[in-house]
Write a protein that holds these residues in place. Structure first.
Motif, PDB file in Angstrom:
ATOM      1  N   SER A  76       0.828  -1.196   0.000  1.00  0.00           N
ATOM      2  CA  SER A  76       0.000   0.000   0.000  1.00  0.00           C
ATOM      3  C   SER A  76       0.872   1.259   0.000  1.00  0.00           C
ATOM      4  O   SER A  76       0.570   2.241  -0.687  1.00  0.00           O
ATOM      5  CB  SER A  76      -0.920  -0.013   1.222  1.00  0.00           C
ATOM      6  N   ARG A 128       2.144   1.912  -3.498  1.00  0.00           N
ATOM      7  CA  ARG A 128       1.088   2.435  -4.372  1.00  0.00           C
ATOM      8  C   ARG A 128       0.790   3.894  -4.061  1.00  0.00           C
ATOM      9  O   ARG A 128       0.580   4.704  -4.970  1.00  0.00           O
ATOM     10  CB  ARG A 128      -0.192   1.599  -4.221  1.00  0.00           C
ATOM     11  N   GLN A 129       0.759   4.233  -2.781  1.00  0.00           N
ATOM     12  CA  GLN A 129       0.455   5.612  -2.400  1.00  0.00           C
ATOM     13  C   GLN A 129       1.551   6.573  -2.858  1.00  0.00           C
ATOM     14  O   GLN A 129       1.261   7.687  -3.315  1.00  0.00           O
ATOM     15  CB  GLN A 129       0.248   5.690  -0.887  1.00  0.00           C
ATOM     16  N   THR A 145       3.427   6.109  -5.450  1.00  0.00           N
ATOM     17  CA  THR A 145       3.249   6.179  -6.901  1.00  0.00           C
ATOM     18  C   THR A 145       2.144   7.156  -7.272  1.00  0.00           C
ATOM     19  O   THR A 145       2.326   8.027  -8.144  1.00  0.00           O
ATOM     20  CB  THR A 145       2.901   4.792  -7.457  1.00  0.00           C
ATOM     21  N   GLU A 146       0.996   7.047  -6.616  1.00  0.00           N
ATOM     22  CA  GLU A 146      -0.147   7.894  -6.944  1.00  0.00           C
ATOM     23  C   GLU A 146       0.167   9.370  -6.729  1.00  0.00           C
ATOM     24  O   GLU A 146      -0.228  10.228  -7.531  1.00  0.00           O
ATOM     25  CB  GLU A 146      -1.355   7.482  -6.099  1.00  0.00           C
ATOM     26  N   ARG A 147       0.880   9.678  -5.661  1.00  0.00           N
ATOM     27  CA  ARG A 147       1.171  11.077  -5.366  1.00  0.00           C
ATOM     28  C   ARG A 147       2.097  11.691  -6.423  1.00  0.00           C
ATOM     29  O   ARG A 147       1.960  12.856  -6.787  1.00  0.00           O
ATOM     30  CB  ARG A 147       1.771  11.207  -3.975  1.00  0.00           C
ATOM     31  N   VAL A 181       2.465  10.502  -9.564  1.00  0.00           N
ATOM     32  CA  VAL A 181       1.730  10.543 -10.831  1.00  0.00           C
ATOM     33  C   VAL A 181       0.925  11.828 -10.908  1.00  0.00           C
ATOM     34  O   VAL A 181       0.871  12.498 -11.948  1.00  0.00           O
ATOM     35  CB  VAL A 181       0.814   9.310 -10.974  1.00  0.00           C
ATOM     36  N   ASP A 182       0.307  12.230  -9.797  1.00  0.00           N
ATOM     37  CA  ASP A 182      -0.462  13.468  -9.763  1.00  0.00           C
ATOM     38  C   ASP A 182       0.410  14.674 -10.121  1.00  0.00           C
ATOM     39  O   ASP A 182      -0.060  15.618 -10.763  1.00  0.00           O
ATOM     40  CB  ASP A 182      -1.067  13.678  -8.372  1.00  0.00           C
ATOM     41  N   GLN A 189       7.307   0.627  -8.538  1.00  0.00           N
ATOM     42  CA  GLN A 189       6.050   1.174  -9.041  1.00  0.00           C
ATOM     43  C   GLN A 189       6.134   2.680  -9.254  1.00  0.00           C
ATOM     44  O   GLN A 189       5.539   3.227 -10.191  1.00  0.00           O
ATOM     45  CB  GLN A 189       4.915   0.851  -8.059  1.00  0.00           C
ATOM     46  N   TRP A 190       6.839   3.385  -8.391  1.00  0.00           N
ATOM     47  CA  TRP A 190       6.887   4.844  -8.433  1.00  0.00           C
ATOM     48  C   TRP A 190       8.037   5.381  -9.281  1.00  0.00           C
ATOM     49  O   TRP A 190       8.217   6.610  -9.392  1.00  0.00           O
ATOM     50  CB  TRP A 190       7.016   5.398  -6.998  1.00  0.00           C
TER      51      TRP A 190
END
Length: 386
Positions: free
Chosen positions: A39, A42-43, A45-47, A49-50, A278-279
């Motif tokens: 998790s 993934r978090q 990575t998401e930050r 990507v934004d 992932q990031w």
């Protein structure tokens, strides 16, 4: 290290790596720790990507770097939770070395925050000079430029512009040409300006004169090694969030040094994240975009890549060129041009007025969050924090 040595460590996630170790006849249910670590990846990575969706006119602005610092603070808080939740794991021989190494790197990041604070104060000095220019050339609504603006107002504006140009020279370029102009700007008030600058620096977290941002970044990234599959298994996966957080720490400090004026800026720090993380893709994309920005012709010798600094340089240069070319009394065409150029400087001034304080608060928060995380981590290791 070849990618094949750790292939699958996070390209297929920690969960898939664990499954590989389970007998093919048995089923592997992910543990809560494995889910937690996945998790976190993934978090992160998401930050990031934004952050990549921002356009070229947004990246490296005060607002965008503020978002980057927000992303870092969120990652830092989640990393801190992992450390707290798995405190017992930190005592193990390999893990205690990894976490202690991270905290040593984070101390070096504190010095970068100190230097950035000094850079913010420097930008505030430029903001004051911009205000002098705009006040000197401000015509007011509905009033004739010819009746308000004369040689005295332009002379005052030009002195402030010269001082601004001197202040914005890159440290490596400033020793010669700047000195030739010093006696022309502000006269006796120049001493007051320097005393004021010294006052601001005394209130900041100033670093020593021999300090180097480039060397500090190199120290943070020195011997940063991607964890092997065996390292991941030996630490129950905790080697990965430590590596992730160290890489994010290095990247964020690198961006701050790239954007904000500070001593001995340098972007020649080796930074590479293997693609199986992932990031990695969004972080490396941002890294490459910033490097490309630094290579642009009008940015190579800039004292910082901050978007607002670029606007200051451009707008003040155009106003300076205009001030050198006008004749008195001003023509109608010159009136319009003066209004237009001054308005551009006003927009730059307002952007700094609105953006610098929130940005500085975030830098402070990053500083204090790193300190708190390090103190808690060292306490978890049974050590006395420094």
């Amino acid at each position: 290290m070849p990618a094949t040595d750790y292939q699958g460590s996070f390209g297929r996630s920690l969960l898939s790596l664990r499954r590989d170790q389970v007998d093919s006849t048995g089923a592997h249910e992910p543990t809560s720790m494995e889910v937690e670590l996945d998790s976190f990846q993934r978090q992160v990575t998401e930050r990031f990507v934004d952050l990549t969706v921002s356009g070229s006119d947004e990246i490296l602005s005060l607002e965008w770097i503020g978002k980057l610092l927000d992303a870092f603070l969120c990652c830092q808080e989640e990393f801190r939770a992992i450390i707290v939740n798995h405190r017992s794991q930190l005592q193990k021989p390999q893990m205690d070395r990894l976490i202690a190494d991270y905290f040593e790197r984070s101390v070096k990041a504190l010095d970068v925050c100190n230097a950035i604070r000094d850079g913010i104060e420097q930008i505030r000095q430029w903001q004051k000079l911009i205000e002098i220019v705009t006040c000197a050339l401000d015509t007011g609504a509905g009033v004739s430029v010819q009746r308000l603006l004369g040689e005295g107002q332009f002379r005052r504006a030009k002195k402030a512009l010269i001082d601004l140009a001197i202040g914005m020279l890159d440290e490596k370029e400033s020793s010669g040409s700047a000195l030739a102009h010093r006696n022309r700007s502000f006269g006796r008030n120049k001493d007051n300006h320097h005393r004021s600058m010294g006052h601001f620096r005394s209130l900041s977290w100033s670093v020593s004169r021999s300090w180097s941002a480039a060397r500090q970044l190199q120290a943070i990234g020195n011997n940063l090694v991607t964890p092997r599959a065996s390292d991941i298994m030996a630490t129950n996966g905790l080697a990965v969030p430590v590596y992730t957080m160290t890489s994010i720490l290095l990247f964020v400090m690198w961006v701050l040094v790239a954007a904000i004026p500070c001593q001995d800026r340098g972007l020649q720090v080796h930074f590479y994240v293997p693609r199986h993380f992932q990031w990695a893709a969004p972080v490396m994309l941002l890294h490459d975009r910033i490097l490309e920005e630094s290579k642009k012709r009008d940015r190579k010798n800039a004292c910082g890549l901050l978007r607002e600094i670029h606007h200051i340089e451009r707008s003040s240069r155009l106003v300076g060129e205009l001030a050198d070319s006008v004749h008195f009394p001003l023509t109608e065409e010159e009136e319009v041009e003066v209004k237009h150029r001054v308005q551009e400087l006003v927009q730059v001034y307002e952007a700094l007025k609105q953006g610098l304080d929130p940005f500085e608060r975030k830098v402070r928060e990053v500083f204090h969050r790193i300190v708190r995380s390090r103190t808690e981590g060292l306490d978890s290791l049974g050590r006395v924090s420094e």
